[in-house]
Design a protein around this motif. Sequence first.
Motif, short mmCIF file in Angstrom:
data_model
loop_
_atom_site.label_atom_id
_atom_site.label_comp_id
_atom_site.label_asym_id
_atom_site.label_seq_id
_atom_site.Cartn_x
_atom_site.Cartn_y
_atom_site.Cartn_z
N ILE A 182 0.98 -0.94 0.18
CA ILE A 182 0.41 0.32 0.06
C ILE A 182 1.36 0.98 0.14
N ASP A 183 1.80 1.26 0.60
CA ASP A 183 2.92 2.70 0.38
C ASP A 183 3.32 2.88 -0.87
N GLU A 184 3.72 1.80 -1.52
CA GLU A 184 4.62 1.97 -2.85
C GLU A 184 2.73 2.24 -4.19
N LEU A 185 1.80 2.12 -3.30
CA LEU A 185 1.07 2.47 -4.32
C LEU A 185 0.32 4.30 -3.77
N GLU A 186 0.47 4.86 -2.50
CA GLU A 186 0.23 5.36 -2.46
C GLU A 186 1.67 7.23 -2.58
N ARG A 187 3.14 6.18 -2.93
CA ARG A 187 3.56 7.48 -3.38
C ARG A 187 3.39 7.45 -4.55
N ARG A 188 2.77 6.36 -5.69
CA ARG A 188 2.72 6.48 -7.01
C ARG A 188 1.37 7.33 -7.56
N ARG A 189 0.08 7.47 -6.62
CA ARG A 189 -0.51 8.35 -6.56
C ARG A 189 -0.99 9.83 -6.32
N TRP A 190 -0.23 9.85 -4.85
CA TRP A 190 0.05 11.00 -3.94
C TRP A 190 1.93 11.44 -4.45
N ASP A 191 2.34 10.98 -5.27
CA ASP A 191 3.17 11.13 -4.99
C ASP A 191 4.42 11.47 -3.55
N GLY A 192 4.44 10.31 -2.84
CA GLY A 192 4.52 10.50 -1.48
C GLY A 192 3.76 9.99 -0.41
N ARG A 193 3.55 10.50 0.94
CA ARG A 193 2.65 9.36 1.45
C ARG A 193 1.19 10.27 1.40
N ARG A 194 -0.14 9.82 1.00
CA ARG A 194 -1.26 10.15 0.93
C ARG A 194 -1.45 11.72 2.56
N GLU A 195 -1.27 11.60 3.56
CA GLU A 195 -1.24 12.65 4.20
C GLU A 195 -0.39 13.56 4.06
N ASP A 196 0.87 13.65 3.34
CA ASP A 196 1.20 14.91 3.29
C ASP A 196 1.17 15.30 1.58
N PHE A 197 0.18 14.70 1.14
CA PHE A 197 0.05 15.57 -0.19
C PHE A 197 -0.10 16.55 -0.51
N ALA A 198 -0.56 17.67 0.72
CA ALA A 198 -1.51 19.16 0.81
C ALA A 198 -0.03 19.44 1.41
N ASN A 199 1.17 19.47 2.12
CA ASN A 199 1.97 19.68 2.49
C ASN A 199 3.14 20.56 1.40
N PRO A 200 3.57 21.76 1.46
CA PRO A 200 4.32 22.82 0.48
C PRO A 200 5.32 21.40 -0.45
N ARG A 201 5.84 21.92 -1.29
CA ARG A 201 7.09 20.75 -2.19
C ARG A 201 8.09 21.75 -1.92
N PRO A 202 9.32 21.65 -1.99
CA PRO A 202 10.42 21.83 -2.47
C PRO A 202 10.58 22.82 -3.89
N THR A 203 9.73 22.03 -4.39
CA THR A 203 9.98 22.30 -5.78
C THR A 203 8.29 23.75 -5.85
N ASP A 204 7.81 24.23 -5.13
CA ASP A 204 6.45 24.51 -4.68
C ASP A 204 7.62 26.26 -4.85
N ARG A 205 8.56 26.59 -4.21
CA ARG A 205 9.64 27.61 -3.50
C ARG A 205 10.04 28.72 -5.30
N GLN A 206 10.48 27.46 -5.62
CA GLN A 206 10.64 27.24 -7.07
C GLN A 206 9.93 28.31 -7.87
N SER A 207 8.97 27.27 -8.15
CA SER A 207 7.78 28.19 -9.30
C SER A 207 7.40 29.24 -8.64
N ARG A 208 7.35 29.40 -7.71
CA ARG A 208 6.73 30.93 -6.96
C ARG A 208 8.17 31.93 -7.60
N ARG A 209 9.02 31.61 -6.82
CA ARG A 209 9.98 32.39 -7.17
C ARG A 209 10.12 32.98 -9.44
#
Length: 122
Positions: free
Chosen positions: A84-111
């Motif tokens: 299930i962890d592998e399936l969640e990583r594929r679907r949510w690009d990490g854990r499902r609980e962490d999906f709404a958290n900011p990602r490192p690329t978010d700051r770069q896209s804002r810049r």
Amino acid sequence: MTHPTPTPGTPAPGPAASLGARLAALVGDLDSQHRREQDAYAQGYRDGHRTGWQIGYGHAHHEMAGHWTRLAAHVRQLARTSPIDELERRRWDGRREDFANPRPTDRQSRRLAAALTRRRTA
């Protein structure tokens, strides 16, 4: 059984006379013969169409069964190999609980967005 005797001066009925009578009967029956042929053609067309439809449905059901067999095999393979962890990583690009958290690329896209805005206003 008595046969009528021909009156003198009239020709005796021969093969030509009986052929003429049969031809006259066939010509008189031409409309009903045409109607029978049209009905037979229409019935044959309907039977052929129905048969073709049934054959087409048979082919479609056979194809769908093959697709479902392959899909079911794929789902079974996926369920057996990936936890299930592998399936969640594929679907949510990490854990499902962490999906709404900011990602490192978010700051770069804002810049990048801010730099594009500055360039357009300058």
